[in-house]
Enzyme design. Structure first.
Site, PDB file in Angstrom:
ATOM      1  N   CYS A  40       0.839  -1.201   0.000  1.00 28.54           N
ATOM      2  CA  CYS A  40       0.000   0.000   0.000  1.00 28.54           C
ATOM      3  C   CYS A  40       0.873   1.249   0.000  1.00 28.54           C
ATOM      4  N   HIS A  41       0.244   2.392  -0.285  1.00 24.16           N
ATOM      5  CA  HIS A  41       0.998   3.635  -0.452  1.00 24.16           C
ATOM      6  C   HIS A  41       1.821   4.076   0.735  1.00 24.16           C
ATOM      7  N   THR A  42       1.281   3.927   1.933  1.00 27.31           N
ATOM      8  CA  THR A  42       2.053   4.408   3.098  1.00 27.31           C
ATOM      9  C   THR A  42       3.340   3.640   3.272  1.00 27.31           C
ATOM     10  N   HIS A  62       1.120  -3.290   6.340  1.00 27.81           N
ATOM     11  CA  HIS A  62      -0.027  -3.131   7.253  1.00 27.81           C
ATOM     12  C   HIS A  62      -1.307  -3.700   6.650  1.00 27.81           C
ATOM     13  N   GLU A  63      -1.187  -4.500   5.572  1.00 30.38           N
ATOM     14  CA  GLU A  63      -2.387  -5.000   4.875  1.00 30.38           C
ATOM     15  C   GLU A  63      -2.280  -6.519   4.747  1.00 30.38           C
ATOM     16  N   CYS A  92     -10.217  -1.296  21.005  1.00 24.11           N
ATOM     17  CA  CYS A  92     -10.108  -1.858  22.365  1.00 24.11           C
ATOM     18  C   CYS A  92     -11.471  -1.984  23.029  1.00 24.11           C
ATOM     19  N   CYS A  95     -11.509   2.472  25.530  1.00 23.16           N
ATOM     20  CA  CYS A  95     -10.985   3.844  25.649  1.00 23.16           C
ATOM     21  C   CYS A  95     -12.121   4.849  25.398  1.00 23.16           C
ATOM     22  N   CYS A  98     -13.352   4.687  21.696  1.00 29.12           N
ATOM     23  CA  CYS A  98     -14.198   3.529  21.389  1.00 29.12           C
ATOM     24  C   CYS A  98     -15.570   3.663  22.060  1.00 29.12           C
ATOM     25  N   CYS A 106      -9.405   4.477  17.846  1.00 23.49           N
ATOM     26  CA  CYS A 106      -9.072   3.977  19.185  1.00 23.49           C
ATOM     27  C   CYS A 106      -7.742   4.582  19.632  1.00 23.49           C
ATOM     28  N   ARG A 110      -2.083   4.137  20.869  1.00 26.92           N
ATOM     29  CA  ARG A 110      -1.660   5.036  19.805  1.00 26.92           C
ATOM     30  C   ARG A 110      -0.213   5.513  19.947  1.00 26.92           C
ATOM     31  N   CYS A 169      -6.636  -2.948   4.561  1.00 27.67           N
ATOM     32  CA  CYS A 169      -6.538  -1.489   4.363  1.00 27.67           C
ATOM     33  C   CYS A 169      -7.449  -1.010   3.237  1.00 27.67           C
ATOM     34  N   ARG A 366      -3.488  -3.430  -6.960  1.00 29.26           N
ATOM     35  CA  ARG A 366      -2.868  -4.005  -5.777  1.00 29.26           C
ATOM     36  C   ARG A 366      -1.921  -5.131  -6.154  1.00 29.26           C
TER      37      ARG A 366
HETATM   38  P1  NAD Z   1      -3.355   4.745  -6.286  1.00 28.47           P
HETATM   39  O1  NAD Z   1      -2.022   5.215  -6.706  1.00 28.47           O
HETATM   40  O2  NAD Z   1      -3.727   3.329  -6.537  1.00 28.47           O
HETATM   41  O3  NAD Z   1      -4.469   5.659  -6.933  1.00 28.47           O
HETATM   42  C1  NAD Z   1      -4.351   7.026  -7.095  1.00 28.47           C
HETATM   43  C2  NAD Z   1      -5.043   7.419  -8.395  1.00 28.47           C
HETATM   44  O4  NAD Z   1      -5.077   8.842  -8.471  1.00 28.47           O
HETATM   45  C3  NAD Z   1      -4.336   6.912  -9.650  1.00 28.47           C
HETATM   46  O5  NAD Z   1      -5.229   6.219 -10.477  1.00 28.47           O
HETATM   47  C4  NAD Z   1      -3.813   8.186 -10.303  1.00 28.47           C
HETATM   48  O6  NAD Z   1      -3.797   8.110 -11.734  1.00 28.47           O
HETATM   49  C5  NAD Z   1      -4.835   9.210  -9.812  1.00 28.47           C
HETATM   50  N1  NAD Z   1      -4.356  10.586  -9.856  1.00 28.47           N
HETATM   51  C6  NAD Z   1      -3.110  11.045  -9.556  1.00 28.47           C
HETATM   52  N2  NAD Z   1      -3.062  12.380  -9.720  1.00 28.47           N
HETATM   53  C7  NAD Z   1      -4.294  12.767 -10.135  1.00 28.47           C
HETATM   54  C8  NAD Z   1      -4.859  14.033 -10.507  1.00 28.47           C
HETATM   55  N3  NAD Z   1      -4.152  15.157 -10.456  1.00 28.47           N
HETATM   56  N4  NAD Z   1      -6.153  14.070 -10.890  1.00 28.47           N
HETATM   57  C9  NAD Z   1      -6.880  12.921 -10.943  1.00 28.47           C
HETATM   58  N5  NAD Z   1      -6.395  11.709 -10.619  1.00 28.47           N
HETATM   59  C10 NAD Z   1      -5.126  11.639 -10.216  1.00 28.47           C
HETATM   60  O7  NAD Z   1      -3.469   5.067  -4.721  1.00 28.47           O
HETATM   61  P2  NAD Z   1      -4.515   4.445  -3.679  1.00 28.47           P
HETATM   62  O8  NAD Z   1      -3.980   3.162  -3.137  1.00 28.47           O
HETATM   63  O9  NAD Z   1      -5.865   4.448  -4.283  1.00 28.47           O
HETATM   64  O10 NAD Z   1      -4.425   5.509  -2.485  1.00 28.47           O
HETATM   65  C11 NAD Z   1      -4.950   6.798  -2.669  1.00 28.47           C
HETATM   66  C12 NAD Z   1      -4.710   7.670  -1.434  1.00 28.47           C
HETATM   67  O11 NAD Z   1      -5.451   7.157  -0.321  1.00 28.47           O
HETATM   68  C13 NAD Z   1      -3.260   7.722  -0.971  1.00 28.47           C
HETATM   69  O12 NAD Z   1      -2.976   9.056  -0.586  1.00 28.47           O
HETATM   70  C14 NAD Z   1      -3.259   6.825   0.249  1.00 28.47           C
HETATM   71  O13 NAD Z   1      -2.237   7.148   1.147  1.00 28.47           O
HETATM   72  C15 NAD Z   1      -4.623   7.142   0.813  1.00 28.47           C
HETATM   73  N6  NAD Z   1      -5.149   6.185   1.801  1.00 28.47           N
HETATM   74  C16 NAD Z   1      -5.846   6.721   2.846  1.00 28.47           C
HETATM   75  C17 NAD Z   1      -6.378   5.890   3.814  1.00 28.47           C
HETATM   76  C18 NAD Z   1      -7.188   6.463   4.946  1.00 28.47           C
HETATM   77  O14 NAD Z   1      -7.501   5.722   5.881  1.00 28.47           O
HETATM   78  N7  NAD Z   1      -7.559   7.724   4.908  1.00 28.47           N
HETATM   79  C19 NAD Z   1      -6.180   4.502   3.731  1.00 28.47           C
HETATM   80  C20 NAD Z   1      -5.493   3.996   2.633  1.00 28.47           C
HETATM   81  C21 NAD Z   1      -4.982   4.843   1.660  1.00 28.47           C
HETATM   82  C1  022 Z   2      -3.142   3.532   5.210  1.00 36.31           C
HETATM   83  N1  022 Z   2      -3.096   4.871   5.302  1.00 36.31           N
HETATM   84  C2  022 Z   2      -2.679   5.349   4.117  1.00 36.31           C
HETATM   85  C3  022 Z   2      -2.486   4.289   3.308  1.00 36.31           C
HETATM   86  N2  022 Z   2      -2.770   3.178   4.001  1.00 36.31           N
HETATM   87  C4  022 Z   2      -3.411   5.607   6.426  1.00 36.31           C
HETATM   88  C5  022 Z   2      -2.477   6.457   6.969  1.00 36.31           C
HETATM   89  C6  022 Z   2      -2.802   7.220   8.084  1.00 36.31           C
HETATM   90  C7  022 Z   2      -4.056   7.120   8.649  1.00 36.31           C
HETATM   91  C8  022 Z   2      -4.975   6.241   8.120  1.00 36.31           C
HETATM   92  C9  022 Z   2      -4.659   5.483   6.998  1.00 36.31           C
HETATM   93  C10 022 Z   2      -4.396   7.929   9.764  1.00 36.31           C
HETATM   94  C11 022 Z   2      -5.418   8.864   9.801  1.00 36.31           C
HETATM   95  C12 022 Z   2      -5.409   9.441  11.064  1.00 36.31           C
HETATM   96  C13 022 Z   2      -4.407   8.838  11.780  1.00 36.31           C
HETATM   97  N3  022 Z   2      -3.759   7.922  11.002  1.00 36.31           N
HETATM   98  C14 022 Z   2      -4.088   9.149  13.199  1.00 36.31           C
HETATM   99  C15 022 Z   2      -4.829   8.228  14.094  1.00 36.31           C
HETATM  100  C16 022 Z   2      -4.769   8.696  15.524  1.00 36.31           C
HETATM  101  O1  022 Z   2      -4.053   9.634  15.831  1.00 36.31           O
HETATM  102  O2  022 Z   2      -5.492   8.093  16.325  1.00 36.31           O
HETATM  103  C17 022 Z   2      -2.693   7.114  11.395  1.00 36.31           C
HETATM  104  C18 022 Z   2      -2.895   5.772  11.758  1.00 36.31           C
HETATM  105  C19 022 Z   2      -1.815   4.957  12.162  1.00 36.31           C
HETATM  106  C20 022 Z   2      -0.537   5.497  12.213  1.00 36.31           C
HETATM  107  C21 022 Z   2      -0.328   6.825  11.853  1.00 36.31           C
HETATM  108  C22 022 Z   2      -1.406   7.623  11.445  1.00 36.31           C
HETATM  109  C23 022 Z   2       0.597   4.642  12.671  1.00 36.31           C
HETATM  110  O3  022 Z   2       0.411   3.562  13.136  1.00 36.31           O
HETATM  111  N4  022 Z   2       1.836   5.079  12.539  1.00 36.31           N
HETATM  112  C24 022 Z   2      -4.261   5.166  11.720  1.00 36.31           C
HETATM  113 ZN    ZN Z   3      -2.792   1.191   3.441  1.00 36.23          ZN
END
Ligand code: NAD
Ligand code: 022
Ligand code: ZN
Length: 371
Positions: A40-42, A62-63, A92, A95, A98, A106, A110, A169, A366
């Site tokens: 995954c991206h992170t 993490h996945e 948990c 907390c 939760c 949670c 953290r 994830c 993926r």
């Molecule tokens: P990915 O690379 O598979 O998909 C991103 C898509 O965005 C691609 O298809 C790419 O072509 C497109 N893109 C890039 N620039 C663009 C633009 N300017 N305009 C339109 N489209 C554009 O990535 P992903 O796995 O889908 O992850 C996406 C985001 O979600 C990442 O930032 C990731 O860290 C985040 N994420 C967040 C959480 C969360 O809990 N909030 C969890 C997982 C992932």
């Molecule tokens: C997962 N992420 C991106 C791609 N795959 C992702 C990254 C960060 C978060 C969620 C998903 C996120 C959002 C908010 C927080 N995190 C903070 C949560 C909190 O403070 O309670 C986050 C998480 C875990 C971690 C860091 C940031 C870590 O374990 N290092 C959920």
């Molecule tokens: Zn992820």
């Protein structure tokens, strides 16, 4: 014990596959044999060195999905043989967060999780006698790992690891943002920015709840076909609108006045603004899922919010892991959601670095590593 792992020794260098040492589970901890893990991206972001909170050396990942092999003292809900998915957002059930029933974030472990440590402040991994850190509380780039009991969802044992690991994830993040965070209603109009591993799951969530129109926005035309397969009704490539193209205006027109719900699934602050501004005046909700680089800021005119748009965000899809992840596994097993089409590549652990190259080039949705 000896375990096989991909080790992140330093920022900007590829992972190194080697044997590391893993200590057994302590109080309220569980030893899990990881059978499969998604990339995954992170993981890539942390390895790149751009993540200021990234720590080294560490076992990333993490996945995952796997099987409980040993439980420490005071483990109440799991036993050897149970199939599980690790949770980077634990649950948990005790907390303040939760108990609030208002968030899935949670807080019980953290601080230690963010430092790459188990809740007792130590690491279970070591390499040549020196500690190696955990990552997001999971460290699934190893064929065995130790996690707190509260960071494991017990799942049914007929679910294939190489598919349901993605529920750890991406699947949950995309589906959950629609179902649990935004709570999209039937007949809604939806705009999804970014049709990758997250955005495609937002699309399948929107279809699942009966959205009437699902517009996908991506600069990669190769993403259109897969997105349509998942339920996208309209595709917008901002590049086709020209250098001065009005993406927001185009989306407002396509939706007949703005979308009921919009999702940013890229991590680009310019798109976050566009996503808010193409939400419908008076009631449109825009949900930020993409994680932007450290220190970045978002902006819009306050007028956008005063006129009734709401800007929200979602972590891990708002899912309470131990409660919701087993349900999502059931949806997959009942063919209510598709995961198989999204797993475009599979690699053995030895070739894990190739998986990150595929991600960089935008060739994969993926990649799954099977142990
Ligand atoms: P990915 O690379 O598979 O998909 C991103 C898509 O965005 C691609 O298809 C790419 O072509 C497109 N893109 C890039 N620039 C663009 C633009 N300017 N305009 C339109 N489209 C554009 O990535 P992903 O796995 O889908 O992850 C996406 C985001 O979600 C990442 O930032 C990731 O860290 C985040 N994420 C967040 C959480 C969360 O809990 N909030 C969890 C997982 C992932
Ligand atoms: C997962 N992420 C991106 C791609 N795959 C992702 C990254 C960060 C978060 C969620 C998903 C996120 C959002 C908010 C927080 N995190 C903070 C949560 C909190 O403070 O309670 C986050 C998480 C875990 C971690 C860091 C940031 C870590 O374990 N290092 C959920
Ligand atoms: Zn992820």
């Amino acid at each position: 014990m000896d375990v096989r792992a991909a080790i992140a020794f330093e920022a900007g260098k590829p992972l190194v596959v080697d044997t590391v040492q893993l200590e057994g589970p302590r109080n309220a901890e569980v030893l899990v044999e990881i059978k499969a893990t998604g990339l995954c991206h992170t993981d890539k972001y942390t390895l790149s060195g751009q993540d200021p909170e990234g720590l080294f050396p560490a076992i990333l990942g993490h996945e995952g999905a796997g099987i409980v092999r040993e439980v420490g003292p005071d483990v109440r809900h799991l036993k050897p043989g149970d199939h599980v998915i690790p949770l980077y957002t634990p649950e948990c059930r005790e907390c303040k967060s939760c108990l609030s029933q208002k968030t899935n974030l949670c807080t019980s472990i953290r601080s230690t999780q963010g430092k790459g440590l188990m809740p007792d402040g130590t690491s279970r991994f070591s390499y040549k006698g020196k500690p190696v850190l955990h990552y997001m509380g999971c460290s699934t780039f190893a064929n065995y790992t130790v996690l707190p009991e509260i960071a494991l969802a017990k799942i049914r044992d007929d679910a294939p690891f190489d598919k349901v690991c993605y529920i750890g994830c991406g699947v949950t993040t995309g589906l959950g943002a629609v179902l649990f965070t935004a709570k999209v209603e039937p007949n809604s109009t939806v705009v999804v920015f970014g049709l990758g591993g997250i955005g495609l799951n937002v699309i399948q969530g929107a279809k699942l709840v009966g959205a009437r129109q699902i517009i996908g926005v991506d600069i990669n035309p190769a993403r259109e076909a897969m997105a349509r397969q998942f339920g996208m009704t309209d595709f917008v490539n901002p590049k086709d609108l020209g250098p001065d193209g009005d993406v927001v205006g185009h989306l407002v027109e396509l939706t007949g006045g703005g979308a009921d719900y919009t999702f940013e699934c890229v991590g680009n602050t310019t798109l976050m603004r566009q996503a808010l501004e193409c939400a419908h005046r008076g009631w449109g909700v825009s949900c930020v899922i993409g994680v932007a680089g450290a220190g970045q800021e978002i902006s819009t005119r306050p007028f956008q919010l005063v006129t009734g748009r709401r800007w929200i965000g979602s972590a891990f899809g708002g899912a309470r892991g131990r409660t919701d992840v087993p349900k999502i596994v059931d949806w997959y097993m009942d063919n209510r959601i598709d995961i198989d089409s999204l797993i475009t590549h599979k690699l053995p652990l030895e070739r894990i670095n190739e998986g990150f190259d595929l991600m960089t080039r935008g060739e994969s949705i993926r990649t799954v590593v099977e142990y």
